[in-house]
Design a protein around this motif. Structure first.
Motif, short mmCIF file in Angstrom:
data_model
loop_
_atom_site.label_atom_id
_atom_site.label_comp_id
_atom_site.label_asym_id
_atom_site.label_seq_id
_atom_site.Cartn_x
_atom_site.Cartn_y
_atom_site.Cartn_z
N ASP A 159 0.86 -1.19 0.00
CA ASP A 159 0.00 0.00 0.00
C ASP A 159 0.89 1.24 0.00
OD1 ASP A 159 -2.75 -1.17 0.47
OD2 ASP A 159 -1.69 -1.96 2.22
N VAL A 160 0.46 2.25 -0.73
CA VAL A 160 1.12 3.55 -0.67
C VAL A 160 0.41 4.35 0.42
CG1 VAL A 160 1.80 5.61 -1.93
CG2 VAL A 160 1.61 3.42 -3.13
N LEU A 161 1.12 4.62 1.51
CA LEU A 161 0.50 5.28 2.65
C LEU A 161 0.36 6.79 2.47
CD1 LEU A 161 2.26 3.40 5.59
CD2 LEU A 161 0.08 2.88 4.48
N GLY A 162 1.27 7.38 1.70
CA GLY A 162 1.20 8.82 1.53
C GLY A 162 2.30 9.34 0.64
N ALA A 163 2.12 10.58 0.22
CA ALA A 163 3.12 11.27 -0.61
C ALA A 163 3.15 12.73 -0.20
CB ALA A 163 2.78 11.14 -2.09
N ARG A 164 4.35 13.31 -0.21
CA ARG A 164 4.50 14.72 0.17
C ARG A 164 5.52 15.38 -0.75
NH1 ARG A 164 6.91 15.68 5.94
NH2 ARG A 164 8.91 15.52 4.85
N ARG A 165 5.19 16.57 -1.25
CA ARG A 165 6.10 17.32 -2.11
C ARG A 165 7.26 17.88 -1.30
NH1 ARG A 165 3.05 19.43 -6.47
NH2 ARG A 165 2.04 17.63 -7.47
N GLU A 166 8.45 17.83 -1.89
CA GLU A 166 9.63 18.41 -1.30
C GLU A 166 10.40 19.15 -2.39
OE1 GLU A 166 11.93 15.71 1.01
OE2 GLU A 166 10.30 15.41 2.46
#
Length: 308
Positions: A104-111
């Motif tokens: 599962d992909v739990l999350g993504a955040r831009r950096e």
């Protein structure tokens, strides 16, 4: 090892691919032998058991497929930087067992450099009926150059690393990483990324030479800890965690600094080269001698920290 892909959900907030494979005794032995080629040979019943890090080897292909799907809409090149890894396990992989990996992909955040993602892989096997996961992995990675993926979810969920109880006697182990060791690990693990095998590819990626796999350093530290604090029995390993700071090049001395707690059941570790920390915030959690490898409640897969 033969792999049969199963159904996959198409890109959305939660990609959930899965794959099943039958793990052979030869594959398990080749991986552990590759890691332990930097250590003295042993001839004990536990020497033929799987590495606790083999759960990562099984999950890696599914993670690569997931990253490819997540970045399919990118217009420019994307490279993957492994930031941190957490493995919680109830038992080792058994030879001849058919293992299913679900991710599962739990999350993504831009950096500024791209997009950070958190992936959770759960492994079930037919050795215990496949009802509950025997291992859970949490992977933190930076997709350098990725900008098309919309942020979602939580990249910091999970249980913290185990707390040591008191302080034991520290130890140091020093190894010199060689190109031969890196190549042997690459073929045993199935991670044939050219930056580990081809000097030109490594230089094109910005490295002065080929580099060791981050998880090879972790696997080596786990073997040192198993030998010193678990009577050489890898089935006592219940959890592993580490963050990756900088690459390890061949010819560099790798200094593994080990700090057990007073009971020898939580061992912190750091991997250093002359350039500085390569692997930091490392830890290994061990069950006590004679613990039941299938019923130790403190080892139940519960997740771990993703933050760097």
């Amino acid at each position: 090892m033969t792999t049969t892909p199963t159904a996959t959900t198409t890109p959305a907030e939660a990609l959930a691919p899965a794959a099943a494979s039958t793990v052979t005794a030869a594959h398990l032995a080749a991986y552990r032998d590759a890691v332990r080629s930097a250590l003295p040979a042993t001839d004990t019943p536990t020497a033929r058991l799987a590495s606790p890090v083999h759960a990562f080897v099984l999950a890696h292909t599914v993670a690569e497929q997931t990253v490819a799907a997540l970045t399919a809409a990118e217009t420019g090149p994307v490279s993957v930087v492994h930031l941190g890894q957490d493995i919680r396990c109830l038992r080792l992989v058994a030879p001849g067992e058919r293992v299913t990996v679900r991710l599962d992909v739990l999350g993504a955040r831009r950096e500024p450099r791209g997009t950070r993602v958190a992936l959770r892989s759960r492994l079930t096997g037919d050795a215990d009926g496949g009802a509950e996961p025997f291992a859970e992995l949490l992977t933190s990675a930076l997709l350098v150059g990725a900008a098309a993926l919309d942020p979602f979810g939580d990249i910091s969920a999970g249980a913290p690393a185990p707390k040591p109880a008191g302080t034991g006697e520290p130890a140091v182990a020093t190894h010199e990483v060689t190109e031969e060791w890196i190549a042997r690990y690459a073929h045993a693990s199935g991670d044939l990324n050219p930056i580990h095998l081809d000097q030109d590819a490594a230089r094109a990626a910005g490295f002065p030479s080929v580099i060791a796999h981050g998880m090879s350093v972790v696997a080596l530290a786990v073997e040192e800890i198993t030998d010193r604090y678990a009577d050489g029995d890898p089935s006592r390993v219940r959890g592993i965690g580490a963050r990756f700071s900088s690459p390890v090049a061949p010819g560099e001395p790798l200094r593994l600094e080990l700090q057990p707690d007073a009971a020898g059941q939580v061992v912190r570790f750091t991997g250093r080269t002359p350039a500085g920390p390569a692997v930091k915030s490392g830890w290994v959690q061990l069950a006590g001698p004679g613990a039941d490898s299938g019923t130790d409640s403190s080892a139940a897969p519960t997740g771990g920290s993703h933050e760097r």
